[in-house]
Motif scaffolding. Structure first.
Motif, PDB file in Angstrom:
ATOM      1  N   TYR B 201       0.846  -1.188   0.000  1.00  0.00           N
ATOM      2  CA  TYR B 201       0.000   0.000   0.000  1.00  0.00           C
ATOM      3  C   TYR B 201       0.876   1.230   0.000  1.00  0.00           C
ATOM      4  CZ  TYR B 201      -3.610   3.293   0.893  1.00  0.00           C
ATOM      5  OH  TYR B 201      -4.461   4.352   0.751  1.00  0.00           O
ATOM      6  N   SER B 202       0.440   2.246  -0.682  1.00  0.00           N
ATOM      7  CA  SER B 202       1.265   3.445  -0.809  1.00  0.00           C
ATOM      8  C   SER B 202       0.405   4.684  -0.838  1.00  0.00           C
ATOM      9  CB  SER B 202       2.050   3.349  -2.121  1.00  0.00           C
ATOM     10  OG  SER B 202       2.719   4.556  -2.423  1.00  0.00           O
ATOM     11  N   MET B 203       0.947   5.748  -0.279  1.00  0.00           N
ATOM     12  CA  MET B 203       0.405   7.072  -0.536  1.00  0.00           C
ATOM     13  C   MET B 203       1.563   7.882  -1.118  1.00  0.00           C
ATOM     14  SD  MET B 203      -2.140   7.449   2.712  1.00  0.00           S
ATOM     15  CE  MET B 203      -2.258   9.231   2.555  1.00  0.00           C
ATOM     16  N   ASN B 204       1.956   7.437  -2.323  1.00  0.00           N
ATOM     17  CA  ASN B 204       3.100   8.015  -3.027  1.00  0.00           C
ATOM     18  C   ASN B 204       4.378   7.861  -2.194  1.00  0.00           C
ATOM     19  OD1 ASN B 204       3.831   9.313  -5.532  1.00  0.00           O
ATOM     20  ND2 ASN B 204       4.403  11.086  -4.316  1.00  0.00           N
ATOM     21  N   THR B 205       4.554   6.667  -1.662  1.00  0.00           N
ATOM     22  CA  THR B 205       5.598   6.411  -0.676  1.00  0.00           C
ATOM     23  C   THR B 205       6.615   5.406  -1.216  1.00  0.00           C
ATOM     24  OG1 THR B 205       3.730   6.513   0.873  1.00  0.00           O
ATOM     25  CG2 THR B 205       5.875   5.897   1.786  1.00  0.00           C
ATOM     26  N   GLU B 228       2.121   3.878  -7.131  1.00  0.00           N
ATOM     27  CA  GLU B 228       1.255   4.653  -8.001  1.00  0.00           C
ATOM     28  C   GLU B 228       1.904   4.906  -9.364  1.00  0.00           C
ATOM     29  OE1 GLU B 228       1.871   5.372  -4.828  1.00  0.00           O
ATOM     30  OE2 GLU B 228       0.055   6.107  -3.819  1.00  0.00           O
ATOM     31  N   ARG B 419       0.338  -3.741   8.873  1.00  0.00           N
ATOM     32  CA  ARG B 419       0.876  -2.514   8.284  1.00  0.00           C
ATOM     33  C   ARG B 419       2.402  -2.482   8.202  1.00  0.00           C
ATOM     34  NH1 ARG B 419      -3.001   2.670   9.696  1.00  0.00           N
ATOM     35  NH2 ARG B 419      -4.806   1.785   8.673  1.00  0.00           N
ATOM     36  N   TRP B 422       3.708  -1.494   4.953  1.00  0.00           N
ATOM     37  CA  TRP B 422       3.317  -0.154   4.500  1.00  0.00           C
ATOM     38  C   TRP B 422       4.482   0.815   4.751  1.00  0.00           C
ATOM     39  CZ3 TRP B 422      -2.222   1.995   5.503  1.00  0.00           C
ATOM     40  CH2 TRP B 422      -3.183   1.045   5.158  1.00  0.00           C
ATOM     41  N   TYR B 423       5.129   0.648   5.921  1.00  0.00           N
ATOM     42  CA  TYR B 423       6.104   1.646   6.380  1.00  0.00           C
ATOM     43  C   TYR B 423       7.558   1.251   6.124  1.00  0.00           C
ATOM     44  CZ  TYR B 423       1.910   2.701   9.071  1.00  0.00           C
ATOM     45  OH  TYR B 423       0.616   2.975   9.441  1.00  0.00           O
ATOM     46  N   ALA B 428       8.069   7.066   5.918  1.00  0.00           N
ATOM     47  CA  ALA B 428       6.907   7.044   6.811  1.00  0.00           C
ATOM     48  C   ALA B 428       7.112   6.145   8.024  1.00  0.00           C
ATOM     49  CB  ALA B 428       5.662   6.592   6.040  1.00  0.00           C
TER      50      ALA B 428
END
Lengths: 462, 462
Positions: B201-205, B228, B419, B422-423, B428
């Motif tokens: 999962y990414s938020m532009n990360t 993304e 998660r 994710w990090y 992040a």
């Protein structure tokens, strides 16, 4: 965007509506008007839910032309492509209407923390900000939690970079620091201001958005850093560590340039002058793809109209899809639409906007008469089978705001708002965040509502 | 890090364990050994759950010294501070043991898509990568889904930048593209390689991590872009759009420099030469704060030991907290520990590591004899009241891997893995992602297990 005064309540309501108990389709009791439209309503819903052309077209648009800030060639290329494509779809009266929009260009920018240790800061300059004058600007950081604390510590702020480390509560409250933070910081002698990005969750993801300078106050550079870095600097400050940041921004405003509102319609078979208008804003911020904000709302509204046409339905009134320009940093599209149609607004039966993302829809928020509200609730029963027929009082949209203020009844599509502000104005607002099925539900919901209001015997009362 | 062969299975197991039904404290049936330790077990749990010193110390360490890549002054400053602080804590035999570690420095870096439209790409060069030779490197992008497709399209790759657009499945599978993607791309004539970041999962990360070059193959720059952007380029490629990217990286390797493994202990009251060792890796990637990976694991293990000491408990055997250096891009700390203690490993009763984040713990994965496994399960019943006493077969940790291969029984703390990736290796991975209560549960879980194994009459059998 999502306008901070109007939209906050809309989104707050969304969350509660999602959990409402809605009768399932087998036991749904249709309203008086809905009963007459059950066949066509089902037809629209079935087609919308099984047709992925709109979803794919959204992806094609986003991937081919990119993000769409006012004043950019990306935006204008997108608009020309929409005109061409709407014509190919066979929509009527397809055209653009010129609107002058502000052009602000981010340019190259970066921020770096140099003390207590070295770290590149993910950042985004805020729309409308000035740059740093072609050079790096370095300063010690003063962290404050709100405007009151800034006033109390006014004499510590002189020559510093003020950081507003304000956790997200509601958009309306938190966005104040983005919107007017620079001038408040400048008033106490700060050389620049930073804001904790306006969002509830981050994976090192900064959020941009529009900001403004107060007349007569010195314009200082204003940028957003991530939740993580702002929180860290808040903790560093409490630990007594000195924080230094270097900021470089080439941001610059270029005055107004031409853009356009683009539209296409199905002409009404009996009352062509009476119009149901629906759409979203086609401009976005200059990061990511503006997928949920608001490419998705635009293409969903457009495809709601295309779907009615493709099904061969001939509504009595005109249904017009509009892609408004420059909602994000000017609202010039919505205002120009009002000005261009000022003499036709009595015949604008209903205005509908989707600008809260194309997540799972629950229904609409409506602003208009109680009589109209009852009719729309009646029509909403057609949407019970896809859980998207709940009509609540209050709501609209930024672009339809100007015509709503002239008396046009307005409604905003309401969707599950859980993640909207995760992506909003970030580089993470990309096509991969759009769910096919949820997008189609948005199309179905707007199509059913627009079609029935356009086709029913009586005009929706004001 | 989290080593890709060993850890993947550990994390996969985590997810299933979280949902296990565990007897609640009132009905918990304690094992034979556990019964003797109920009072002290409860004492440890109660203290751990109500004491926030470890959590705050973790924050202080992360905020004061920053991320901790091998070869950085941040890492060495952190290690010196840990030595000082462990001494202040009153731990015994506090010292560092020199370890030579590789020094790789990222330098300035950026990537930009110039076609089909212009976009800055959030990116992170991969550990060990070469730079672009002091100049920008521009190339057309060839998007592939896996190594097989790269081989099939080998003649299209010449002179291009290869992008591996591989969605995350398991870490072990997906990380191959990060680890050896550059050499595979170089073999078919690519000028650089990009990898879709290894995460679900990414938020532009973007995610960094270590990579390696195959001997005899040209070294080309190798970097990660976001989920993304990789997904977008995959779609662009399918739409037939030509993609061009400019890459600039100053990445450079500087050979080996000194670092240290840092440790402190409670000396055993009866068998001081018999050691229970527990810890994590203190180095991190050079982004974010290395909070879950693995600052949290380090400080939790350290505070598990401190807490036993503070409670005045005097275990029969020695309990040693170790902060291993250079797990991320070398594993030199774990190897040096093995070499330094090679003659004491028969007396290493148990090695325990926390390196899957300090999320809600469920228990441990254990590698050792069935007899020892049964005893540890028995001890695990003391942890039922905080749902963290499930012992499963298989598990360990990267840093304790070298001594486990010499026969030392090993166990890895198992936590909710939802998660973690994710990090992992991103900007992040910051202190705000650590939950106080979950951190304390990790402390409690390690402390109870370490204390009882150290104190019980019989030595844990091999």
């Amino acid at each position: 965007m999502i306008h901070f005064y109007l939209k906050t309540s809309t989104l707050a309501l969304c969350a509660s509506l999602i959990s409402c108990t809605i009768e399932n389709s087998s036991s749904a009791k249709l309203g008086v008007i809905a009963k007459q439209y059950q066949k066509n309503g089902d037809l629209i819903i079935d087609r919308a839910m099984s047709d992925f052309e709109g979803y794919e077209r959204l992806g094609e648009m986003l991937d081919t032309f990119g993000h769409r800030l006012s004043g950019s060639s990306n935006l204008e290329k997108t608009l020309e492509w929409i005109i061409d494509t709407m014509k190919k779809d066979g929509l009527e009266n397809v055209h653009g209407e010129e609107v002058m929009v502000p052009k602000w260009v981010r340019g190259r920018e970066y921020a770096r923390m140099s003390a207590p240790w070295g770290k590149d800061l993910a950042m985004l300059g805020l729309g409308g900000s000035v740059g740093t004058g072609g050079k790096e600007l370095e300063g010690e950081v003063l962290v404050v939690s709100n405007f009151d604390e800034l006033k109390e510590r006014a004499k510590d702020a002189k020559g510093k970079i003020v950081l507003y480390n304000v956790p997200f509560t509601t958009y309306g409250k938190t966005v104040q620091y983005r919107y007017r933070g620079a001038s408040e910081a400048a008033k106490v002698g700060a050389i620049a201001s930073l804001v904790r990005s306006v969002g509830p969750y981050s994976m090192n993801t900064p959020h941009t958005g529009t900001s403004a300078y107060e007349d007569g106050v010195k314009k200082i550079p204003h940028a957003a850093i991530t939740l993580e870095d702002a929180a860290m600097m808040g903790r560093m400050s409490r630990l007594g560590l000195k924080i230094k940041v270097t900021l470089y921004m080439e941001a610059r405003s270029f005055g107004d340039v031409p853009s356009q509102n683009v539209m296409g319609e199905i002409r009404g078979s009996e009352y062509p002058d009476e119009v149901i208008v629906l759409g979203g804003h086609i401009d976005s911020w200059d990061v990511g793809q503006g997928a949920h904000d608001d490419g998705g709302g635009c293409v969903a509204a457009w495809h709601a109209v295309k779907l009615i046409k493709d099904l061969g339905l001939k509504p009595k009134r005109t249904i017009r899809a509009v892609m408004w320009t420059n909602e994000e940093n000017g609202l010039r599209g919505g205002e120009a639409y009002r000005d261009n149609y000022i003499n036709d607004l009595d015949n604008h039966i209903l205005a509908m906007e989707s600008d809260a993302g194309v997540f799972k829809p629950s229904g609409f928020g409506f602003t208009g008469s109680d009589e109209a509200f009852a009719i729309l609730q009646d029509i909403g029963t057609l949407l019970t089978k896809i859980d998207s027929g709940v009509i609540t009082k209050g709501g609209g949209g930024a672009d339809i705001g100007p015509i709503m203020r002239e008396g046009v009844p307005g409604m905003g599509l309401k969707v599950d708002g859980t993640r909207y502000f995760w992506y909003h104005h970030t580089a993470a607002d990309t096509f991969d965040k759009i769910d096919k099925d949820e997008f189609n539900r948005c199309v179905a919901t707007m199509a059913v509502m627009a079609y029935v209001v356009a086709d029913m015997n009586d005009k929706l009362p004001r």
